[in-house]
Structure formats: C-alpha cells, structure tokens
Design an enzyme around this catalytic site. Structure first.
Site, short mmCIF file in Angstrom:
data_model
loop_
_atom_site.label_atom_id
_atom_site.label_comp_id
_atom_site.label_asym_id
_atom_site.label_seq_id
_atom_site.Cartn_x
_atom_site.Cartn_y
_atom_site.Cartn_z
N LYS A 1 0.83 -1.20 0.00
CA LYS A 1 0.00 0.00 0.00
C LYS A 1 0.87 1.26 0.00
O LYS A 1 0.66 2.17 -0.80
CB LYS A 1 -0.93 0.00 1.22
CG LYS A 1 -1.86 1.20 1.29
CD LYS A 1 -2.77 1.14 2.49
CE LYS A 1 -2.03 1.48 3.76
NZ LYS A 1 -2.93 1.62 4.93
N ASP B 1 -6.19 0.64 0.40
CA ASP B 1 -6.43 0.92 1.81
C ASP B 1 -7.82 0.41 2.18
O ASP B 1 -8.49 -0.24 1.36
CB ASP B 1 -6.29 2.42 2.09
CG ASP B 1 -7.35 3.25 1.37
OD1 ASP B 1 -8.18 2.68 0.62
OD2 ASP B 1 -7.34 4.48 1.55
#
Length: 211
Positions: free
Chosen positions: A121, A139
């Site tokens: 991420k 996310d």
C-alpha cells in the site's frame, strides 16, 4: 455490465464528483510522504499531519532524522499510536535512504518494499503520488468500496484486491481512483454508519454488496 465497463463508469462518475481528489497526507518532499504513510497506520491522516510538524521542526531533512535517537523520534510520534515500532521503522528508512540512495527515495517498487515498515500500500502510494507511475493503493476504503460496488467479489486481502483491480482498471487511472474512493468512503459510502445511498453518484450501478 462487465466489471471492466463498471470500472470505467465508476472512474468517470467519481472524477466528476471529486475532481480535485488527492493524497490527504501533507508533504512537500518524497521522504516526508514515506514518513507520513508509516505514521498513518491505524491513525488518521489529520492527526499525522499535525504530529509531523513537530517532527520536521526538530529533524528537517533525511540526514537529521537518520542521526536522531529512536527514543526521541518515538516521543514525538507517540500520538499516532504504535510509537515504538513506527519510530524504529522511520529511523531505519532514513538510514537506508542516506547510506544507499544519497538521501533520495528510490523510484523502484521492489526497492521501496525492502525499506523497513513499507508494504505494498505504501509503496504504491509513493510510486503513484511522487513518481506519477501506475499505482493502486488498497487501503480500507478501496477494499470496502471495491467489494460493495462489485468491482471485486468478496476479496478482503489487500494484495488480492490490488491484483483484481489491475485487471479491470486502466493503469493511468488507478492512483487517482483510489484517492477518490477515499473521499467517497469518508463522505458517502461510510463504514461506521449506514451508507448514504440516497446521495451517492454510483447508486444506480452499485452492487450494494454487504449493505
């Protein structure tokens, strides 16, 4: 509607709804985004933006932060939670940037993943926001909305969601779409309350999975 067509429609509608969507972490240099994204784990971006002001006032560049005592970093970043591990990772990252990359953040996905505390991420966020490369940041908002809308089917693992989205989203659109999903997830398609479907620009094409 195929997932590919659904993805394109979602992209176009969210572009109109959130034309100026961008990263909500404040930064003016790549290394600062690297620090902030580590601090943002289990913490709000708004709090991170406040905490880093004190951190950068004391340690204004990579060299200063690399030389800082980990305990001193921890004292400043403690309000973000997980202070000990975050301080350790930040210190380790800055040392590597200083020693291996001449103080710069590497423009290489695998090199980013090798940095302490940097996962897919974070690496995608850096690649997309700093270097303008294709990126998909999975996310919590991206994962929740992708499943709810129907872009993916019952996938909760971040990497699997990322891989599934790569198959249906044009590479140049991925990074901006993820920022817009964050905006939409906070304002409309919320997690802690019932989604506000009545004011959602995707209402008529949403699969409403899990609603």
């Amino acid at each position: 509607m195929t997932k590919e067509k659904l993805a394109i429609e979602v992209i176009e509608r969210l572009k109109k709804e959130y034309p100026d969507a961008d990263c909500t972490l404040d930064y003016d240099q790549a290394w600062k985004l690297l620090v902030s994204v580590r601090l943002a784990a289990q913490c709000t971006d708004a709090r991170v933006n406040v905490v880093v002001e004190d951190l950068y006032a004391k340690y204004p560049d990579v060299d200063a932060l690399a030389q800082a005592d980990v305990a001193d970093i921890e004292e400043i970043v403690r309000p973000c939670g997980l202070g000990k591990s975050k301080a350790r990772d930040i210190s380790g990252c800055m040392k590597i940037l200083k020693e291996k990359y001449n103080g710069n953040v590497p423009k290489d996905f695998k090199a980013l993943l090798a940095l302490p505390g940097v996962g897919r991420k974070s690496a995608n966020l850096i690649m997309g926001d700093v270097f303008g490369e294709p990126a998909i940041v999975t996310d919590t908002h991206c994962i929740r909305l992708s499943n709810r809308i129907g872009l993916v089917d019952g996938i909760k693992d971040p990497k699997k969601v990322e891989m599934a989205l790569w198959e249906i989203i044009p590479p140049k659109e991925g990074n901006d779409l993820c920022h817009r999903l964050v905006n939409h997830g906070r304002d409309v398609c919320t997690a802690r309350s019932k989604p506000h479907c009545d004011k959602c620009c995707l209402e008529d094409i949403c699969g409403k999975n899990g609603v």
